[in-house]
Design an enzyme around this catalytic site. Structure first.
Site, mmCIF file in Angstrom:
data_model
loop_
_atom_site.group_PDB
_atom_site.id
_atom_site.type_symbol
_atom_site.label_atom_id
_atom_site.label_comp_id
_atom_site.label_asym_id
_atom_site.label_seq_id
_atom_site.Cartn_x
_atom_site.Cartn_y
_atom_site.Cartn_z
ATOM 1 C CD GLU A 48 5.235 -1.207 8.136
ATOM 2 O OE1 GLU A 48 4.850 -0.032 8.286
ATOM 3 O OE2 GLU A 48 6.416 -1.520 8.011
ATOM 4 C CB CYS A 106 -1.835 3.342 7.833
ATOM 5 S SG CYS A 106 -0.886 3.071 6.352
ATOM 6 C CG ASN A 146 -5.913 -0.065 4.421
ATOM 7 O OD1 ASN A 146 -5.310 -1.137 4.501
ATOM 8 N ND2 ASN A 146 -5.370 1.073 4.781
HETATM 9 P P1 NAD Z 1 -6.982 -5.486 11.683
HETATM 10 O O1 NAD Z 1 -5.883 -5.336 12.656
HETATM 11 O O2 NAD Z 1 -8.353 -5.668 12.179
HETATM 12 O O3 NAD Z 1 -6.691 -6.754 10.749
HETATM 13 C C1 NAD Z 1 -5.489 -6.890 10.036
HETATM 14 C C2 NAD Z 1 -5.231 -8.362 9.769
HETATM 15 O O4 NAD Z 1 -4.987 -9.035 11.008
HETATM 16 C C3 NAD Z 1 -6.392 -9.090 9.122
HETATM 17 O O5 NAD Z 1 -5.906 -10.004 8.164
HETATM 18 C C4 NAD Z 1 -7.019 -9.814 10.286
HETATM 19 O O6 NAD Z 1 -7.748 -10.963 9.893
HETATM 20 C C5 NAD Z 1 -5.785 -10.203 11.076
HETATM 21 N N1 NAD Z 1 -6.004 -10.524 12.493
HETATM 22 C C6 NAD Z 1 -7.063 -10.209 13.288
HETATM 23 N N2 NAD Z 1 -6.865 -10.704 14.533
HETATM 24 C C7 NAD Z 1 -5.649 -11.310 14.529
HETATM 25 C C8 NAD Z 1 -4.877 -11.994 15.510
HETATM 26 N N3 NAD Z 1 -5.310 -12.135 16.769
HETATM 27 N N4 NAD Z 1 -3.674 -12.475 15.151
HETATM 28 C C9 NAD Z 1 -3.195 -12.313 13.902
HETATM 29 N N5 NAD Z 1 -3.889 -11.698 12.924
HETATM 30 C C10 NAD Z 1 -5.098 -11.204 13.229
HETATM 31 O O7 NAD Z 1 -6.871 -4.248 10.684
HETATM 32 P P2 NAD Z 1 -7.829 -3.825 9.494
HETATM 33 O O8 NAD Z 1 -9.114 -3.335 10.060
HETATM 34 O O9 NAD Z 1 -7.873 -4.884 8.433
HETATM 35 O O10 NAD Z 1 -6.986 -2.606 8.878
HETATM 36 C C11 NAD Z 1 -7.000 -1.351 9.431
HETATM 37 C C12 NAD Z 1 -5.779 -1.100 10.277
HETATM 38 O O11 NAD Z 1 -4.594 -1.364 9.548
HETATM 39 C C13 NAD Z 1 -5.668 0.338 10.710
HETATM 40 O O12 NAD Z 1 -5.294 0.401 12.059
HETATM 41 C C14 NAD Z 1 -4.556 0.889 9.820
HETATM 42 O O13 NAD Z 1 -3.879 1.996 10.307
HETATM 43 C C15 NAD Z 1 -3.685 -0.289 9.709
HETATM 44 N N6 NAD Z 1 -2.810 -0.152 8.549
HETATM 45 C C16 NAD Z 1 -1.502 0.166 8.763
HETATM 46 C C17 NAD Z 1 -0.655 0.359 7.675
HETATM 47 C C18 NAD Z 1 0.786 0.715 7.861
HETATM 48 O O14 NAD Z 1 1.528 0.596 6.909
HETATM 49 N N7 NAD Z 1 1.209 1.139 9.033
HETATM 50 C C19 NAD Z 1 -1.169 0.208 6.379
HETATM 51 C C20 NAD Z 1 -2.514 -0.100 6.218
HETATM 52 C C21 NAD Z 1 -3.321 -0.286 7.309
#
Ligand code: NAD
Length: 469
Positions: free
Chosen positions: A243, A277, A147
């Site tokens: 996060e 988020c 995002n």
């Molecule tokens: P996601 O969890 O699907 O993916 C995030 C990352 O993790 C990607 O690079 C993905 O390829 C990787 N990933 C997927 N499976 C994995 C595994 N088994 N092991 C390690 N890495 C793996 O999230 P998304 O759809 O890209 O982003 C949306 C989410 O991110 C929402 O839940 C949002 O709230 C969260 N987010 C949190 C913050 C924060 O600061 N708290 C900021 C931005 C987004």
């Protein structure tokens, strides 16, 4: 991808498409487990080279990178807009934060220090001199979501390098090109060989290999709570920052300036099509002003113009994929079926969901309890600050919360009683400044980002004791 000092292509590749119209933005490698392995091996060498640099040298490299980034923010913004589908104005805002973030990281890395320890306060400590020193962790794995593909990558890489680590960046599969762009600029700024690796591809495939490897000392992850949980399962003994997701509440008390709150909600709930988020998801409004607030908010949300991310008139783009749009549409539909009123929006065309306002939402519904990550806001009337605080806390998440009031007592209660990592008085939870400590409580995560906090979490503390010979 950039692995072991070379730009490489993996055996498998895939097209990266703009979610608005599916136009091809570029092609990226789908790295395999062997590539992840090679990246970590190279990063072990890189960590040695980084550790040998002085704080001054590390900071200089990051300041050079900041200068270079400044010259290419428009190019970066267009890439972000196309990969994520976010409106160009928002992408420009994201790109513009990168140089300052690098400079703040450089400054924090150069400020890393220990302190003297009064060991003689214990019976066995007389005559001894003790102090702590901070040193880099070694290899940092940085896994980021789609995002904010520049900002959230740089919130990890900047502090990791500033603190003297090597970093393996694994950007979201949907947004590899932005991360590769940032990698290229950092390399141009002059870092030791292997200080940075960028492996692109599937998280499900690469994640376990990167996270379980014992040569990695630190995992910095931003993404969903489900993946965060999976990482803690495989990581073993290493430092982890998570996060994660959220469903941030915004409380509106009767004395609030309703125009100001409506503006803040129309921004906070719909920026990046709600895929933030800390986006406003639940608005808990005092009954006395509930009707007035709905009247003020609705036209603002109806005024958001959907369209192509590069069209300067667009204020709301698509969500990241049509599948995600269908999920968001389904959550809105379920809320309506359960008794909520859809005041505006909610229709879907491809990956674009029209910005929605739902009123009279039962706080037990999915739209109030889970993370929506889409352009809709759920309004619930409350009797006052007590009920509002109780509902704000009635969540598995705890990332951000906002309150609008001019009543000091309510603001103080809100600050001390609401369990969220970021508490905003007279602002929506969406507000963030890059230097501040940033991270959630409860299911929203562990640890804090923001360069100062991240440098601390990406370093190890050693205690040194001098005994008399
Ligand atoms: P996601 O969890 O699907 O993916 C995030 C990352 O993790 C990607 O690079 C993905 O390829 C990787 N990933 C997927 N499976 C994995 C595994 N088994 N092991 C390690 N890495 C793996 O999230 P998304 O759809 O890209 O982003 C949306 C989410 O991110 C929402 O839940 C949002 O709230 C969260 N987010 C949190 C913050 C924060 O600061 N708290 C900021 C931005 C987004």
């Amino acid at each position: 991808m950039y692995v072991a000092g070379e730009w490489r292509r993996a055996a498998r590749e895939e097209e990266v498409r703009n979610p608005y119209d599916s136009d091809v933005v570029g092609v990226a490698s789908l790295a395999g487990v062997d590539d992840a392995e090679l990246a970590i091996s190279a990063a072990v060498d890189g960590a040695r080279a980084m550790r040998a640099l002085s704080a001054f040298e590390r900071a200089e490299a990051l300041r050079r990178a900041a200068d270079l980034m400044e010259q290419s923010t428009e190019e970066l913004a267009r890439l972000i807009a196309l990969e994520v589908g976010k409106p160009l104005a928002e992408a420009r805002g994201e790109a513009a934060r990168i140089p300052a973030l690098l400079r703040t990281s450089a400054a924090e890395g150069a400020r890393m220090h220990g302190e003297t320890v009064p060991v003689d306060a214990a019976a066995n400590g007389a005559g001894k001199l003790a102090f702590t020193i901070r040193q880099p962790c070694g290899v940092v794995v940085a896994i980021s979501p789609f995002n904010y593909p520049a900002l959230l990558v740089m919130h990890k890489i900047g502090p990791a390098l500033a603190a003297g680590n090597a970093v393996v960046s694994k950007p979201a599969r949907q947004t590899p090109l932005t991360a590769l762009f940032l990698t290229r600029v950092l390399l141009e700024a002059g870092l030791p060989d292997n200080a940075i690796q960028c492996v692109t591809g599937s998280g499900a495939e690469l994640g376990p290999a990167l996270c379980a490897d014992p040569r990695v000392r630190k995992i910095s992850f931003t993404g969903s709570t489900a993946v965060g949980r999976e990482i803690t399962r495989v990581a073993g003994v290493k430092r982890i920052s998570l996060e994660l997701g959220a469903n941030c509440p915004l409380i509106v008390l009767p004395d609030a300036n309703l125009d100001m709150v409506a503006q803040a909600t129309a921004a906070g709930g719909y920026v990046n099509a709600g895929q933030v988020c800390i986006s406003v998801q639940r608005v808990l409004v005092a009954r006395e002003v509930y009707g007035d607030f709905v009247e003020r908010l609705t036209p603002l949300v109806e005024g958001l113009r959907t369209g192509h991310p590069l069209d300067e008139q667009t204020s709301l783009g698509p969500v990241i994929s049509e599948t995600e749009a269908m999920r968001v549409e389904g959550v809105i539909r379920d809320a309506v079926a359960a008794g909520a009123t859809l005041v505006t929006g909610g229709e879907r065309e491809g990956a674009v969901v029209a910005p929605a306002v739902l009123t009279d939402v039962d706080p037990a519904l999915d739209i109030s309890r889970s993370e929506l990550f889409g352009p809709a806001v759920a309004l619930t009337p409350v009797s006052g600050i007590d009920e509002a605080i109780q509902l704000a806390n009635d969540s598995d998440y705890g990332l951000g919360a906002g309150l609008f009031t001019s009543d000091l007592d309510s603001a103080l209660r809100f600050a001390s009683e609401v369990d969220c990592g970021s508490i905003q008085i007279n602002s929506s939870p969406l507000w963030r400044s890059d230097p501040m400590p940033y991270g959630g409580l409860k299911g929203s995560g562990i640890g804090k980002e923001g360069p100062r906090s991240a440098v601390e979490e990406m370093t190890e503390l050693k205690t040194v004791v001098f005994h008399r010979g």
